[in-house]
Scaffold this motif. Sequence first.
Motif, short mmCIF file in Angstrom:
data_model
loop_
_atom_site.label_atom_id
_atom_site.label_comp_id
_atom_site.label_asym_id
_atom_site.label_seq_id
_atom_site.Cartn_x
_atom_site.Cartn_y
_atom_site.Cartn_z
N CYS A 1 0.67 -1.35 -0.08
CA CYS A 1 0.26 0.03 0.09
C CYS A 1 0.75 1.37 -0.14
N GLU A 2 2.20 1.16 0.63
CA GLU A 2 2.92 2.58 0.70
C GLU A 2 3.40 2.84 -0.80
N LYS A 3 3.75 1.63 -1.49
CA LYS A 3 3.99 1.79 -2.90
C LYS A 3 2.94 2.24 -3.56
N VAL A 4 1.83 1.71 -3.53
CA VAL A 4 0.55 2.05 -4.27
C VAL A 4 0.34 3.89 -3.90
N ALA A 5 0.36 4.28 -2.86
CA ALA A 5 0.34 5.67 -2.25
C ALA A 5 1.44 6.52 -3.26
N VAL A 6 2.54 6.10 -3.30
CA VAL A 6 3.43 6.71 -4.15
C VAL A 6 3.15 6.92 -5.76
N GLN A 7 2.43 5.69 -6.33
CA GLN A 7 2.15 5.73 -7.46
C GLN A 7 1.05 6.61 -7.92
N LEU A 8 0.03 6.69 -6.94
CA LEU A 8 -1.19 7.72 -7.15
C LEU A 8 -0.58 9.02 -7.22
N THR A 9 0.06 9.50 -6.21
CA THR A 9 0.52 10.78 -6.26
C THR A 9 1.43 10.93 -7.54
N SER A 10 2.45 9.98 -7.85
CA SER A 10 2.97 10.36 -8.96
C SER A 10 2.32 10.45 -10.35
N PHE A 11 1.18 9.65 -10.37
CA PHE A 11 0.36 9.40 -11.59
C PHE A 11 -0.32 10.94 -11.79
N PHE A 12 -1.00 11.38 -10.65
CA PHE A 12 -1.68 12.96 -10.78
C PHE A 12 -0.65 13.98 -11.13
N ASN A 13 0.58 13.67 -10.64
CA ASN A 13 1.68 14.85 -10.92
C ASN A 13 1.82 14.52 -12.54
N TYR A 14 2.08 13.42 -13.04
CA TYR A 14 2.22 13.16 -14.64
C TYR A 14 1.29 13.75 -15.41
N LEU A 15 -0.19 13.43 -14.83
CA LEU A 15 -1.32 14.12 -15.48
C LEU A 15 -1.30 15.71 -15.52
N ASP A 16 -0.78 15.94 -14.49
CA ASP A 16 -0.78 17.60 -14.38
C ASP A 16 0.07 18.30 -15.48
N GLY A 17 1.13 17.54 -15.71
CA GLY A 17 2.39 17.81 -16.60
C GLY A 17 1.77 17.60 -18.11
N ARG A 18 0.80 17.22 -18.30
CA ARG A 18 0.22 16.62 -19.69
C ARG A 18 -0.50 18.00 -20.30
N SER A 19 -0.22 18.39 -21.58
CA SER A 19 -0.49 19.68 -22.13
C SER A 19 -1.99 19.73 -22.24
N LEU B 1 -4.05 18.74 -20.26
CA LEU B 1 -4.74 18.73 -19.13
C LEU B 1 -4.45 20.24 -18.59
N SER B 2 -3.28 20.42 -18.67
CA SER B 2 -2.56 21.78 -18.16
C SER B 2 -3.36 22.92 -18.79
N ALA B 3 -3.74 22.69 -20.05
CA ALA B 3 -4.54 23.87 -20.94
C ALA B 3 -5.74 24.01 -20.30
N ARG B 4 -6.27 23.07 -19.71
CA ARG B 4 -7.74 23.32 -19.17
C ARG B 4 -7.79 24.20 -17.87
N ASP B 5 -6.76 24.29 -17.20
CA ASP B 5 -6.66 25.01 -15.91
C ASP B 5 -7.60 24.34 -14.76
N LEU B 6 -7.61 23.14 -14.67
CA LEU B 6 -8.44 22.43 -13.76
C LEU B 6 -8.36 22.96 -12.30
N GLU B 7 -9.45 23.24 -11.64
CA GLU B 7 -9.21 23.38 -10.18
C GLU B 7 -8.80 22.39 -9.31
N GLY B 8 -7.69 22.34 -8.87
CA GLY B 8 -7.40 21.38 -7.95
C GLY B 8 -6.54 20.28 -8.91
N GLY B 9 -6.36 20.44 -10.36
CA GLY B 9 -5.52 19.70 -10.90
C GLY B 9 -6.39 18.62 -11.44
N SER B 10 -5.57 17.40 -11.87
CA SER B 10 -5.93 16.22 -12.15
C SER B 10 -6.85 15.42 -10.97
N ALA B 11 -6.00 15.52 -9.75
CA ALA B 11 -6.51 15.07 -8.68
C ALA B 11 -7.96 15.50 -8.15
#
Length: 301
Positions: free
Chosen positions: A98-116, A118-128
């Motif tokens: 579960c610790e590994k999964v928590a790292v993966q969840l955070t990393s995945f949302f950070n990755y999505l936030d860096g995708r053009s 999604l970043s162009a949509r200016d989502l409130e709170g980002g992808s998460a």
Amino acid sequence: MNSMNRTLVTVAVVFALVVSGLVAYVMVKKWHQRQMAAGRQQAQEECLEVIRKMEADLEDVRAQLASERLMRPGDDVYPTVFGTPPPGRDADALPVDCEKVAVQLTSFFNYLDGRSYLSARDLEGGSAGFFRDCAERLMADPPVNIAEMKDMFRLVKNVTHFYRVLGKDRLILVKDILAAEERVLEPAMAMFYAGIAECRQPLPGDGEPLPIERLYDYAGYFLNTLGGRSYLLRRESKLRMLVSYYAILIVDRANDEKFNQYGIDVRPYIDYLFYDISNQKGLAYRERYLTRLTALRDKYM
């Protein structure tokens, strides 16, 4: 006719026969040579056609293999998206780290936030924040699992459930994410299932995990209702199989924890899905799915 004349006639006839025979032999030989040449040409063309077909088939196989390789994140992509080394193709370790999964969840949302896109949509709170918003709406208004066919209004509500609850704009964004992140779809779904259902972790920014009973409602919706099944049938086969797979796992968990309140029998769904996955190309973790389904089939025999 004297003997001399008879001899000359005989010689002439014999000569004519010999000449005719020679002419016939030459003509037959030339005809035979033409036929042999035509036969060789036809055989050569047939061989070339077979070779061309084999080369085309080989190119198809190469393209398919290349496509399957692209569908599975490589060692260089997986850490960037999920922040951890990639698992084996058939890895399905239990209990979940579960610790590994928590790292993966955070990393995945950070990755999505860096995708053009999604970043162009200016989502409130980002992808998460977007995922949390969608999850809150879905948990607050689950689909109908009982007496769906009792009246037309219930059936229409189920068929249009996601459009009605999430709205057009959110659904379009969800489809954009699924299309853009197809290459990491399988490990992403495995991560979400592990984090939400197995580890009972909240989404980043949430205080409480998603209620397992609501997840069970959606599992039953996809497996056991006309609205849910019709929704999956409109989706691409890979996504349909993955959703069905995790729905089966959630109902299995409901059985273990004694809250399968709709009495869903997963046995026929296990058999159907096992057949579909066995014949589906392009699934990166197909062996993992088949191994887990085999264990479930043995469990419910």
